[in-house]
Design an enzyme around this catalytic site. Structure first.
Site, PDB file in Angstrom:
ATOM      1  N   SER A 149      32.896  75.846  53.772  1.00 27.26           N
ATOM      2  CA  SER A 149      31.552  76.414  54.165  1.00 27.26           C
ATOM      3  C   SER A 149      30.602  75.498  54.533  1.00 27.26           C
ATOM      4  O   SER A 149      30.275  74.290  53.706  1.00 27.26           O
ATOM      5  CB  SER A 149      31.030  77.137  52.844  1.00 27.26           C
ATOM      6  N   LYS A 175      33.055  78.134  58.359  1.00 20.85           N
ATOM      7  CA  LYS A 175      32.096  78.929  58.079  1.00 20.85           C
ATOM      8  C   LYS A 175      30.746  78.142  58.025  1.00 20.85           C
ATOM      9  O   LYS A 175      30.467  76.916  57.455  1.00 20.85           O
ATOM     10  CB  LYS A 175      32.215  79.511  56.799  1.00 20.85           C
ATOM     11  N   LYS A 177      26.462  78.339  57.475  1.00 21.46           N
ATOM     12  CA  LYS A 177      25.229  78.915  56.978  1.00 21.46           C
ATOM     13  C   LYS A 177      24.334  79.417  57.955  1.00 21.46           C
ATOM     14  O   LYS A 177      24.129  78.417  58.898  1.00 21.46           O
ATOM     15  CB  LYS A 177      24.883  78.414  55.790  1.00 21.46           C
ATOM     16  N   ASP A 202      27.443  82.933  57.551  1.00 17.60           N
ATOM     17  CA  ASP A 202      26.809  83.536  56.239  1.00 17.60           C
ATOM     18  C   ASP A 202      25.494  83.351  55.985  1.00 17.60           C
ATOM     19  O   ASP A 202      24.978  82.357  55.956  1.00 17.60           O
ATOM     20  CB  ASP A 202      27.759  82.690  55.013  1.00 17.60           C
ATOM     21  N   GLU A 227      28.978  87.311  57.191  1.00 17.57           N
ATOM     22  CA  GLU A 227      28.840  87.411  55.655  1.00 17.57           C
ATOM     23  C   GLU A 227      27.708  87.863  55.118  1.00 17.57           C
ATOM     24  O   GLU A 227      26.633  87.126  55.572  1.00 17.57           O
ATOM     25  CB  GLU A 227      29.625  86.231  55.056  1.00 17.57           C
ATOM     26  N   ASP A 252      29.450  89.688  50.179  1.00 18.03           N
ATOM     27  CA  ASP A 252      30.000  88.756  49.275  1.00 18.03           C
ATOM     28  C   ASP A 252      28.948  89.237  48.049  1.00 18.03           C
ATOM     29  O   ASP A 252      29.324  89.970  47.092  1.00 18.03           O
ATOM     30  CB  ASP A 252      29.474  87.346  49.688  1.00 18.03           C
ATOM     31  N   LYS A 276      35.015  86.519  45.226  1.00 18.28           N
ATOM     32  CA  LYS A 276      34.621  85.438  44.070  1.00 18.28           C
ATOM     33  C   LYS A 276      35.156  85.905  42.716  1.00 18.28           C
ATOM     34  O   LYS A 276      34.308  86.958  42.258  1.00 18.28           O
ATOM     35  CB  LYS A 276      33.483  85.064  44.201  1.00 18.28           C
ATOM     36  N   GLY A 304      34.187  80.746  47.472  1.00 21.26           N
ATOM     37  CA  GLY A 304      34.002  79.649  46.294  1.00 21.26           C
ATOM     38  C   GLY A 304      32.526  79.569  46.055  1.00 21.26           C
ATOM     39  O   GLY A 304      31.479  80.205  46.666  1.00 21.26           O
TER      40      GLY A 304
HETATM   41  O1  OSB Z   1      27.359  82.332  49.693  1.00 28.41           O
HETATM   42  O2  OSB Z   1      29.727  81.780  49.582  1.00 28.41           O
HETATM   43  C1  OSB Z   1      28.450  81.642  49.301  1.00 28.41           C
HETATM   44  C2  OSB Z   1      28.056  78.500  47.597  1.00 28.41           C
HETATM   45  C3  OSB Z   1      27.635  78.770  46.527  1.00 28.41           C
HETATM   46  C4  OSB Z   1      26.689  79.983  46.672  1.00 28.41           C
HETATM   47  C5  OSB Z   1      27.128  80.804  47.427  1.00 28.41           C
HETATM   48  C6  OSB Z   1      28.045  80.457  48.371  1.00 28.41           C
HETATM   49  C7  OSB Z   1      28.473  79.169  48.564  1.00 28.41           C
HETATM   50  C8  OSB Z   1      29.177  78.719  49.476  1.00 28.41           C
HETATM   51  C9  OSB Z   1      30.160  77.558  49.325  1.00 28.41           C
HETATM   52  O3  OSB Z   1      29.393  79.310  50.679  1.00 28.41           O
HETATM   53  C10 OSB Z   1      31.615  77.659  48.961  1.00 28.41           C
HETATM   54  C11 OSB Z   1      32.411  76.600  48.470  1.00 28.41           C
HETATM   55  O4  OSB Z   1      32.559  75.838  49.224  1.00 28.41           O
HETATM   56  O5  OSB Z   1      32.848  76.897  47.148  1.00 28.41           O
HETATM   57 MG    MG Z   2      28.467  84.162  50.844  1.00 29.90          MG
END
Ligand code: OSB
Ligand code: MG
Length: 382
Positions: A149, A175, A177, A202, A227, A252, A276, A304
């Protein structure tokens, strides 16, 4: 319910082992670089850990809550309060996990706090029985795929560079952001450079239904999914949005348990699930979600929360479960941290896969000297 009842999982029949001591430990691990999403920028991972000990056996649960309520409403401090004052008093040696789950239902919400306690109890069960966590989940040992991510970047070209590095390392899917004003140009730049990689975006809830036409422009980039484009608390509007998008929506933040998933799939709001385990109250509820999604033909992947090596290992074990069908957000330890709490670090093999850590429980071994260095606060609860 009988042994053969398909509605139960073997994990539900495991019993809570006796334990002597319970501690809450707050740790802070600096990130190698800041991680930005549409609602927050984090420069470190601050996590609440729950430690259970029984003689020389030590078990851990990592709470996925952040110190702030910018991803979800729970925080490290709210979770400590709920664990100390409401959940721990319900944990009685000898009761089954099914009974523990029923008792926890009396406490409304607070899935992250519940998962922390459940994870520590499940780790203690596994370590007491000297079996790896995936075995308690009913799954065979197998390598799991990796995924990265990538946080919000300052420019499309900076994002392309990050993606290029990840592709070079062998990540199975990437992924990125996105948020308003950092979306079409960014995704387009990545697609121009990498026309074929498995790619997704995402938004952590940054858009509203009024942005439907704008979001439909993302259909041009063959994303695996988008997402959580809409609010953290919404399911219904996602179902409306999905009607005007070709790209599948993945939820999510909106999914806190099985009932949310059932509603989201029925409504057509969720074609793919980011699971998660900490967000849905733990591993047992995760098994229920995975089974339901599989029955409905909905692919699942493990998200994660940039966890320390404890939660990262739990996520790896979870991904051995049948029904978790897509690469998730499990990255190498070195993507986030110079120094983690555990050994061994998570690494990718030559084909971009991740090994399940060997040994009982979640497998990775907490390094006490590093834990001491990274500890902000400790509280003995028992
Ligand atoms: O939206 O998936 C998410 C991390 C912190 C809070 C929300 C998210 C995330 C990630 C990181 O996208 C995922 C990871 O590398 O653990
Ligand atoms: Mg997310």
């Amino acid at each position: 319910m009988s042994e053969s009842d398909p509605a139960t999982f073997p994990l539900e029949r495991e019993t809570v082992p006796p334990f002597d001591h319970v501690d809450l430990v707050t740790v802070r691990l600096p990130f190698l670089k800041p991680f930005a999403i549409s609602t927050a920028v984090w420069t470190c991972k601050e996590a609440l850990l729950l430690r259970l000990s029984s003689g020389s056996t030590v078990a851990w649960g990592e709470c996925v809550a952040d110190p702030d309520p910018f991803y979800a409403s729970e925080t490290t401090v709210s979770a400590a309060h709920i664990i100390r004052d409401f959940l721990l008093p319900l944990v009685e040696p000898g009761i089954t996990l099914s009974e523990l789950d029923s008792r926890f239902r009396h406490v409304r919400g607070h899935q992250m706090a519940k998962a922390t306690v459940e994870n520590a109890v499940v780790d203690l069960i596994a370590r007491t029985k000297d079996v790896p966590l995936h075995e308690l989940l009913g799954a065979p040992r197998k390598k799991v795929p990796s995924g990265l991510s990538i946080g919000l970047q300052d420019s499309p070209s900076a994002l392309v560079e990050e993606v290029a590095e990840a592709v070079g390392r062998g990540y199975h899917r990437i992924k990125v952001k996105v948020k308003k004003g950092k979306d079409i140009d960014y995704v387009s730049a990545v697609r121009d450079r990498f026309p074929d990689i498995p790619l997704m975006a995402d938004a952590n809830g940054d858009y509203s239904l009024g942005d439907a036409e704008h979001l439909a422009r993302l259909d041009a980039f063959s994303l695996m999914m988008i997402e959580q484009p809409l609010s953290y608390s919404d399911i219904y509007e996602h179902s409306i949005l999905q009607k005007s998008l070709a790209t599948p929506l993945c939820l999510d933040e909106s999914i806190h348990g099985l009932a949310d998933l059932v509603a989201a799939i029925d409504l057509g709001a969720c074609r793919i699930l980011n699971l998660k385990q900490g967000r849905v109250g733990g591993l047992l509820e995760s098994l229920r979600l995975v089974r339901h999604a599989a029955a409905r033909g909905v692919p699942v992947w493990s998200g994660g929360m940039d966890e320390t090596g404890i939660g990262r290992a739990v996520n790896i074990h979870l991904q051995t479960v049948e029904g978790i069908t897509l690469p998730g957000d499990t990255s190498e330890t070195s993507h986030y941290f110079e120094k983690d709490l555990v050994e061994p670090a998570v690494v990718l093999d030559d084909e971009g896969f991740i090994e399940v850590p060997e040994g009982p429980g979640f497998g990775a071994r907490v390094q006490l000297d590093r834990l001491d260095d990274l500890t902000l606060k400790r509280e003995r609860l028992k």
